[in-house]
Design a protein around this motif. Sequence first.
Motif, mmCIF file in Angstrom:
data_model
loop_
_atom_site.group_PDB
_atom_site.id
_atom_site.type_symbol
_atom_site.label_atom_id
_atom_site.label_comp_id
_atom_site.label_asym_id
_atom_site.label_seq_id
_atom_site.Cartn_x
_atom_site.Cartn_y
_atom_site.Cartn_z
ATOM 1 N N SER A 1 36.493 -24.876 18.305
ATOM 2 C CA SER A 1 35.306 -24.869 17.439
ATOM 3 C C SER A 1 34.000 -24.827 18.224
ATOM 4 O O SER A 1 33.084 -24.082 17.870
ATOM 5 C CB SER A 1 35.313 -26.101 16.523
ATOM 6 N N ALA A 2 33.908 -25.634 19.294
ATOM 7 C CA ALA A 2 32.672 -25.635 20.083
ATOM 8 C C ALA A 2 32.450 -24.267 20.717
ATOM 9 O O ALA A 2 31.322 -23.761 20.769
ATOM 10 C CB ALA A 2 32.735 -26.721 21.149
ATOM 11 N N PHE A 3 33.530 -23.653 21.188
ATOM 12 C CA PHE A 3 33.445 -22.320 21.780
ATOM 13 C C PHE A 3 33.003 -21.305 20.717
ATOM 14 O O PHE A 3 32.114 -20.476 20.952
ATOM 15 C CB PHE A 3 34.800 -21.925 22.358
ATOM 16 N N LEU A 4 33.634 -21.345 19.543
ATOM 17 C CA LEU A 4 33.283 -20.408 18.468
ATOM 18 C C LEU A 4 31.818 -20.548 18.080
ATOM 19 O O LEU A 4 31.120 -19.548 17.865
ATOM 20 C CB LEU A 4 34.173 -20.650 17.250
ATOM 21 N N ARG A 5 31.364 -21.768 17.966
ATOM 22 C CA ARG A 5 29.974 -22.003 17.580
ATOM 23 C C ARG A 5 29.020 -21.374 18.591
ATOM 24 O O ARG A 5 28.040 -20.723 18.221
ATOM 25 C CB ARG A 5 29.716 -23.507 17.461
ATOM 26 N N ARG A 6 29.345 -21.531 19.853
ATOM 27 C CA ARG A 6 28.451 -20.992 20.875
ATOM 28 C C ARG A 6 28.427 -19.464 20.850
ATOM 29 O O ARG A 6 27.364 -18.847 20.875
ATOM 30 C CB ARG A 6 28.888 -21.489 22.259
ATOM 31 N N VAL A 7 29.619 -18.843 20.792
ATOM 32 C CA VAL A 7 29.659 -17.379 20.806
ATOM 33 C C VAL A 7 29.028 -16.815 19.528
ATOM 34 O O VAL A 7 28.348 -15.785 19.552
ATOM 35 C CB VAL A 7 31.114 -16.878 20.946
ATOM 36 N N LEU A 8 29.252 -17.496 18.421
ATOM 37 C CA LEU A 8 28.658 -17.081 17.149
ATOM 38 C C LEU A 8 27.142 -17.015 17.249
ATOM 39 O O LEU A 8 26.505 -16.025 16.848
ATOM 40 C CB LEU A 8 29.085 -18.076 16.063
ATOM 41 N N LEU A 9 26.531 -18.067 17.787
ATOM 42 C CA LEU A 9 25.076 -18.091 17.872
ATOM 43 C C LEU A 9 24.557 -17.098 18.905
ATOM 44 O O LEU A 9 23.466 -16.537 18.750
ATOM 45 C CB LEU A 9 24.602 -19.510 18.176
ATOM 46 N N MET A 10 25.327 -16.869 19.944
ATOM 47 C CA MET A 10 24.961 -15.802 20.884
ATOM 48 C C MET A 10 24.943 -14.454 20.160
ATOM 49 O O MET A 10 24.024 -13.647 20.341
ATOM 50 C CB MET A 10 25.965 -15.751 22.038
#
Length: 907
Positions: A660-669
């Motif tokens: 989830s933390a990874f997804l959140r970061r890539v999503l906002l990128m």
Amino acid sequence: MKIDITGILLSFLIAGKCLGQQNPKLSDKSTVLENYHMKPIHIQSRWAKYVNPSNVMIEYPRPLLQRRNWENLNGLWDYAITDSSIRNPSTFNGSILVPYPIESSLSGVQKILRPDQCLWYRKKIQRPNFSSNERIIVNFGAVDWQATVFINNKQVGQHSGGYQSFSFDITDFLAEGNNEILVKVYDPTDQGPNPHGKQVLNPSNIYYTPSSGIWQTVWLEKVSSVHILHLKATPNIDKEELNLGINTVAATKNTTIEVVASVNGQIVTSNKKDIPAAQKEGAIVSTEVLLNIPNPRLWSPSDPFLYDLSIKVSQGKKIVDEVTSYFGMRKIDIQKDDKGADRIFLNNKYTYNLGVLDQGFWPEGLYTAPTDEALAFDIKTIKSLGFNTIRKHIKIEPERWYYHADKIGVLVWQDFVNPPHELPSGSRDIFEKEIKETIDQLYSHPSIVTWVLFNERWGSYDQRRLTKWVKNYDPSRIVNGHSGELLYVNDQLRAPSDSPWIESDIADVHSYPDPRNPPALHNKARAVGEFGGVGVSVPGHEWDDMQGWGYIQVKPELLNAQYKKMTEELKKLEQYGLSASIYTQPFDVEGEENGLLTYDREIIKIPASEIRNYNKNLVPSSTGFSLDTAFHIAANINLNDNDDRYEELLTQYKKGIRDSAFLRRVLLMAIRKKDQENATRIGNDYISNLTHPYSLDNLRLIKNITRTSKDKGFELFWKQSKKVDAELGENEALSKVKKIINSEEIIPFRNRNSNPDWDYIQKKLTDKYGDLGEELVLGKRMIYYGFESNDWENYGKYYMLYFEKALGHPSEYIVNNLTWVLYEHISNPKILEFAASVMKYTVEKSDQSPEAYDTYANLLHRINKSHEAIKWEEKAVELKKGTPGEKTFAETLQKMKSGQPTWPTNN
């Protein structure tokens, strides 16, 4: 859940004697813990994990006046949120962890309290054992904003003020056995006359989430009917003495007070005085005790030395009350240096005040630090980085924060919490009451050296009078009458003033990003009260990872050089008279990412050793600034971890990583890179992973990432709008959905058609989105016919069709503006009657402005209800008094009274 038995036992030992109440059995603790869960939040500080209902702020909350016999009431209370008209809640919503604000994740609730609501707390306690000459006091560190306290459904008292402590004697309200404490809280946040600091109902880059309700420790004390109420310690290092003012309650004949000052148990000096008898029962008696302090060891950041105090009240030979306290011998004033420049002197020595702007917010606790260790951490960190000053910005902290400041040794510039910018009715009296109470409450802390009256014109008024009043009320400190009265941004003056800093001890400018000197003025030290504000985002450690803010935004690798350049400039400015500087800021705060550390206190953006090295050019290092090798500040920033890694992380996503933390970061990128196709795909995976999609923190993110109808958030907001609105606020869900439908369907449709086929788009969106789609198109048709085509017949038709659907919930349009246009251009009685009903609903439910009253009155007059119209126009005139529109409204009222038309006669 594992229970820390050692921590639980320690909490009871530190809490002292429990006033006759039996300690809960350890075997009952697991049930208590099961009733509490911290609400999910995507960043938190390292101390949050130590918080549980059995171990909440266990330290005595008032070190300047400390008793052994007390009971900590922190922990789980019942709570309810009701309409403000409810006199007593019939049911409670669940448990809340006191003393964390209801909006915080640590409270276990994380709900916004609206101005039309009240928050209720309930706690069951056992009646303490006490004798006929003893009293039971309930103490509140702070409740934001107005608190009404009941014991067993009988009102004990009421207190207004979100930052000041208060107490009530509840002895006569207690019954045998079980007793109920009930606290009713009203907090309008930024919608009332109350000082609220940077709390707002709609947070932005420089305004933050509210902290309503109980946000500091609640505790009981058993005291004698004759007891100490307040201490006021005033050191005089030139005369080597301490003047101690002592307020006692209900002193009788043959009552004495003895004060002993000591160091490590060795008596330094003492004095004993008779206390005059009170004129009536319960009256407060003031006594002054003078202590000679030979060869005093002076308090300073280099040597924060504190003397211990013991104060005993005796009746005959019997000690009836005893408290412990402490004091520091220090002096602060403005003196001239050897070149004749006015500067800040500490203990008769020029001392440059090198400070930071500390706002005191926490990701998991908002106004309340998760633990006492966390509260002290901020001060230790700031001093370890080589600063000797903290400007506590528009917030009053718990007493223990100032206790840590006293012990650790920092100079504190304490801001008062300003009244609302617009100075609504009653706000001036409230502000002046609160600044007096603030001075009284914090007076004896040696760390506080400066009161800051106003900041950047926020709610400022009567500056000369109030500055003089503060100086007269507390002549032992410096008064900064207006920090940032002159505000510069990128060398442009934004706020000129004819006579800045009138009566102030300090001339204080704000200058972003680079520091500058204020003008040299007679008997005023010169300070740059704010500068810096350099924003650096740190992935994975952002509160609002959608968009960070700073006065300027730089890449991480540039911040070090920028800070070094600024400190070098400060050194040059000091040579020309600068005495103080306040850097913005030590920690990120919500959307502001201009801290030296991240909001969660996990990452430092410049290595600590380098900040210390730059700062020692202004404040020489000493033993008082020694860095404790066991004290961990934070990890250093990874300068290479930024959006340039997008393609690398996107590849990892495509290979199946779904943390989830990874997804959140890539999503906002992806969103920042404007890669909407991948943003939708990643966002949908992220939402599918959420265990608690309807938490406030998650819904805020979902709202921000929902950009298209293909995003999962779109369907969630559309189909579950009530759940979403319960967290985000009324109409937030469907407002988001309408914006997307408008951008995807109506705007492209209008761009393709100069003569739009409205029936086509209305049918299409009604088929696709039901009533929501139909209402949206009806509103657009109304605007098109009235404001683009001047087709008033159709405007009236679609005004009726739109409001027949939209009147029961918030409109996306300003109802008064639409209705006034209709009143001016339409004469159809049926439509005017309908418009009057729309305005009646509007003025009763949402819009009490004089303009809305005027529109309603004019409509009533036009449909031959002139008697009622006159009443509403009189209300409009009354509200408009003293403003430019008053004359126009008064003329309209006269026309109504004389039976003349007030509408355009060509219609």
